[in-house]
Design a protein around this motif. Structure first.
Motif, mmCIF file in Angstrom:
data_model
loop_
_atom_site.group_PDB
_atom_site.id
_atom_site.type_symbol
_atom_site.label_atom_id
_atom_site.label_comp_id
_atom_site.label_asym_id
_atom_site.label_seq_id
_atom_site.Cartn_x
_atom_site.Cartn_y
_atom_site.Cartn_z
ATOM 1 N N PRO A 175 0.646 -1.335 0.048
ATOM 2 C CA PRO A 175 0.018 -0.023 -0.067
ATOM 3 C C PRO A 175 0.980 1.103 0.024
ATOM 4 O O PRO A 175 1.910 1.078 0.228
ATOM 5 C CB PRO A 175 -0.743 0.024 1.207
ATOM 6 C CG PRO A 175 -0.617 -1.558 1.619
ATOM 7 C CD PRO A 175 0.592 -2.001 1.251
ATOM 8 N N GLY A 180 -2.464 4.560 2.517
ATOM 9 C CA GLY A 180 -2.489 3.266 2.870
ATOM 10 C C GLY A 180 -3.550 2.369 1.908
ATOM 11 O O GLY A 180 -3.842 1.378 1.902
ATOM 12 N N ALA A 182 -4.100 0.547 -1.940
ATOM 13 C CA ALA A 182 -3.177 -0.352 -2.550
ATOM 14 C C ALA A 182 -3.353 -0.274 -3.997
ATOM 15 O O ALA A 182 -4.174 0.498 -4.405
ATOM 16 C CB ALA A 182 -3.862 -1.758 -2.339
ATOM 17 N N ALA A 206 2.767 -3.348 3.873
ATOM 18 C CA ALA A 206 2.195 -4.517 3.908
ATOM 19 C C ALA A 206 3.315 -5.768 4.221
ATOM 20 O O ALA A 206 3.431 -6.555 3.120
ATOM 21 C CB ALA A 206 1.054 -4.741 2.871
ATOM 22 N N LEU A 210 0.521 -10.082 5.182
ATOM 23 C CA LEU A 210 -0.521 -9.232 4.614
ATOM 24 C C LEU A 210 -0.295 -9.505 3.118
ATOM 25 O O LEU A 210 -1.469 -9.268 2.460
ATOM 26 C CB LEU A 210 -0.566 -7.717 5.140
ATOM 27 C CG LEU A 210 -0.708 -7.446 6.556
ATOM 28 C CD1 LEU A 210 -0.689 -6.025 6.810
ATOM 29 C CD2 LEU A 210 -2.120 -8.273 6.903
ATOM 30 N N GLN A 211 0.769 -9.488 2.856
ATOM 31 C CA GLN A 211 1.060 -9.567 1.240
ATOM 32 C C GLN A 211 2.335 -10.447 0.637
ATOM 33 O O GLN A 211 3.260 -10.056 1.497
ATOM 34 C CB GLN A 211 1.125 -7.966 0.774
ATOM 35 C CG GLN A 211 1.361 -7.803 -0.598
ATOM 36 C CD GLN A 211 1.329 -6.064 -0.799
ATOM 37 O OE1 GLN A 211 0.189 -5.637 -0.996
ATOM 38 N NE2 GLN A 211 2.422 -5.604 -0.746
ATOM 39 N N TYR A 228 7.718 -2.201 10.279
ATOM 40 C CA TYR A 228 7.169 -3.583 10.942
ATOM 41 C C TYR A 228 8.077 -4.484 11.208
ATOM 42 O O TYR A 228 7.812 -5.394 12.196
ATOM 43 C CB TYR A 228 6.029 -4.085 9.933
ATOM 44 C CG TYR A 228 4.908 -3.070 9.625
ATOM 45 C CD1 TYR A 228 3.960 -2.915 10.889
ATOM 46 C CD2 TYR A 228 4.820 -2.101 8.773
ATOM 47 C CE1 TYR A 228 3.258 -1.796 10.552
ATOM 48 C CE2 TYR A 228 3.836 -1.185 8.653
ATOM 49 C CZ TYR A 228 2.901 -1.030 9.739
ATOM 50 O OH TYR A 228 2.011 -0.087 9.599
ATOM 51 N N VAL A 286 1.535 -7.542 13.544
ATOM 52 C CA VAL A 286 1.156 -7.143 12.169
ATOM 53 C C VAL A 286 -0.350 -7.620 12.035
ATOM 54 O O VAL A 286 -1.153 -6.655 11.813
ATOM 55 C CB VAL A 286 1.748 -7.830 10.956
ATOM 56 C CG1 VAL A 286 0.926 -7.394 9.580
ATOM 57 C CG2 VAL A 286 3.019 -7.052 10.664
ATOM 58 N N SER A 290 -2.977 -4.757 11.940
ATOM 59 C CA SER A 290 -3.952 -4.487 10.657
ATOM 60 C C SER A 290 -5.502 -4.507 11.193
ATOM 61 O O SER A 290 -6.279 -3.783 10.522
ATOM 62 C CB SER A 290 -3.576 -5.719 9.814
ATOM 63 O OG SER A 290 -4.775 -5.889 8.770
ATOM 64 N N MET A 338 -4.196 -8.982 -0.891
ATOM 65 C CA MET A 338 -4.148 -8.903 0.620
ATOM 66 C C MET A 338 -5.408 -9.772 1.320
ATOM 67 O O MET A 338 -6.311 -9.104 1.749
ATOM 68 C CB MET A 338 -4.275 -7.445 0.755
ATOM 69 C CG MET A 338 -3.441 -6.284 0.279
ATOM 70 S SD MET A 338 -3.471 -4.684 0.643
ATOM 71 C CE MET A 338 -2.402 -4.975 2.050
ATOM 72 N N PHE A 342 -5.925 -5.643 5.653
ATOM 73 C CA PHE A 342 -5.160 -4.466 5.091
ATOM 74 C C PHE A 342 -3.986 -3.998 5.844
ATOM 75 O O PHE A 342 -3.698 -4.302 7.083
ATOM 76 C CB PHE A 342 -6.053 -3.440 4.508
ATOM 77 C CG PHE A 342 -7.169 -3.893 3.782
ATOM 78 C CD1 PHE A 342 -7.065 -4.406 2.562
ATOM 79 C CD2 PHE A 342 -8.555 -4.287 4.412
ATOM 80 C CE1 PHE A 342 -7.953 -4.902 1.650
ATOM 81 C CE2 PHE A 342 -9.594 -5.007 3.490
ATOM 82 C CZ PHE A 342 -9.299 -5.431 2.241
ATOM 83 N N GLY A 343 -3.329 -2.800 5.282
ATOM 84 C CA GLY A 343 -2.191 -2.337 6.146
ATOM 85 C C GLY A 343 -2.754 -1.465 7.237
ATOM 86 O O GLY A 343 -4.007 -1.080 7.153
#
Ligand SMILES: *Cc1c(COP(=O)(O)O)cnc(C)c1O
Length: 423
Positions: A175, A180, A182, A206, A210-211, A228, A286, A290, A338, A342-343
């Motif tokens: 993102p 934020g 995507a 992310a 998440l991704q 992160y 995370v 999230s 995702m 999400f982030g």
């Protein structure tokens, strides 16, 4: 116990054909949460459960002259953990890279910061053109230096494919900072393939779980590990993960490692150790961050839509991937890209610049500070560090606190701000 005895001796990850191979064999079938704890089990010969912190910059050679091999310094007791000089490799960093290689699904190298990772990536790929959108302004700063040195051309992300050629780069941040929201990686992957360009992805906003940009065509995935991966607002770190195919067929990871020896942009020993400490809890943090962000955004968006609320009198809109229309469409590119949430970063647009400047000081739980990704929630009047951004914008990085407490803090802040304006 040696690395090999522990079953994790197979070399993988960033390899320089020498001694500091990242160890990833034997554990690849584990889930992220398990990998983050065990992917480096075979790395250290010591029985200590927690990683040691090695601060040495240099490592003794063998006392037996017969054993000396120029350019190598393999310790027979710890072949996976052998080093010569810490600009090349060092125990904390190699161990951290072992873990990153496992959880990012591609050979991974660390750098002294996110921007030094981005710099190393551009130096290695050496494109004539980079197509890049808005987003983190620091990457534009790096490109500006390279443009001055080499005549590199910077094009808009959505330039026609025909403006790009083989070896050029499409660099996608998703993102995106600071909203934020995507972007569709497969769309840009197709565009890059069409002309023989590379797709590089800044996935800082992310991280796993998440991704995984490699599933959507990325050639190199970059992270500011400061955010992160570090997760506690106490270390600078950059990461490049190389698509396993590019690593196996074209040796990109070895080339990046060889470059890094001379760029010199390695992490410090202490930061490497902190990074290991941090990654153990990556998934826990995370997922919580999230979920917290998505809850807060849903609450705030509902407040803004309801004219009777205090928030709606001050806030014009909220932006986050969870509010993109594709977020609620089954089978959409966004849900595919995702699937786990999400982030944890979103943006709030105030109606007036003065309110954006004042709101952070009314809050108790959100620190008014730049950066993101830590366990502590942060809010930033973004104009403080980004000269290009709208001055009514506040960027929020959600931490691991109770989201209800964060919600109440924001609400109290809106009320305090409105009362002050009326007074
Ligand atoms: C912070 C950040 C960077 C730069 O990372 P540093 O570790 O500060 O050098 C790059 N991209 C994004 C999206 C970031 O948030």
């Amino acid at each position: 116990m040696t690395a090999t005895e522990n079953g994790n001796g197979a070399a993988g990850g960033a390899s320089n054909g020498s001694s500091n191979r990242a160890q990833t064999g034997g554990v690849h079938d584990l889930a992220l949460a398990s990998l983050a704890i065990h992917a480096d089990d075979g790395f250290s010969i010591h029985r200590a459960v927690a990683p040691a912190m090695h601060v040495s910059t240099t490592y003794r050679y063998s006392r037996n002259p017969e054993d000396l091999i120029p350019m190598e310094n393999i310790d027979p007791n710890a072949p996976a953990d052998s080093h010569m000089y810490s600009r090349l490799s060092s125990p904390n960093i190699s161990r951290l890279e072992t873990l990153l290689t496992a959880i990012l699904h591609g050979p991974s190298l660390t750098y002294s910061s996110g921007l030094s990772a981005f710099h190393a990536m551009i130096v290695h790929l050496n494109p004539r053109r980079v197509a890049i959108g808005e987003g983190y302004h620091g990457c534009h700063g790096v490109l500006k230096i390279l443009t001055r040195l080499t005549g590199l051309e910077v094009l808009p992300l959505d330039c026609p494919a025909s403006d790009l050629g083989p070896g050029d780069i499409i660099h996608v941040e998703t993102p995106l900072n600071p909203t934020g929201e995507a972007r569709d990686l497969e769309f840009y992957s197709r565009k890059a393939k069409e002309v023989g360009a590379y797709l590089t992805v800044d996935a800082t906003f992310a991280p796993p779980p998440l991704q995984d940009p490699f599933l959507h065509g990325a050639d190199i995935v970059m992270h500011s590990g400061t955010k992160y991966f570090g997760g506690h607002s106490d270390l600078l770190c950059g990461v490049l993960a190389v698509n396993p195919k590019r690593a196996a067929e074209e040796g990109w990871d070895s080339a990046l490692l060889a470059d890094r020896v001379f760029l010199g942009s390695v992490m410090g020993n202490f930061e490497g150790w902190l990074g290991l400490r941090s990654l153990r809890t990556l998934e826990l943090r995370v997922e919580r961050q999230s979920a917290n962000a998505t809850n807060l955004v849903a609450w705030l968006a509902a407040q803004v839509a309801d004219e009777s609320t205090t928030a709606s009198k001050l806030v014009e809109r909220v932006q986050h991937a969870s509010l993109q229309k594709e977020a609620s469409e089954k089978g959409s590119w966004l849900r595919k890209q995702m699937p786990r949430g999400f982030g944890p970063v979103f943006s709030i647009w105030l109606r007036e610049e003065g309110d954006a400047r004042a709101l952070p000081s009314t809050l108790r739980l959100f620190h008014h500070a730049t950066s993101l990704g830590g366990v502590e929630s942060l809010i930033e009047w973004r104009a403080m560090t980004d000269a290009t951004v709208d001055r009514r914008l506040l960027r929020v990085s959600v931490g691991v606190e109770s989201w209800e407490d964060l919600r109440d803090d924001l609400n109290a802040g809106f009320e305090a701000l409105l009362a002050k304006k009326k007074a």
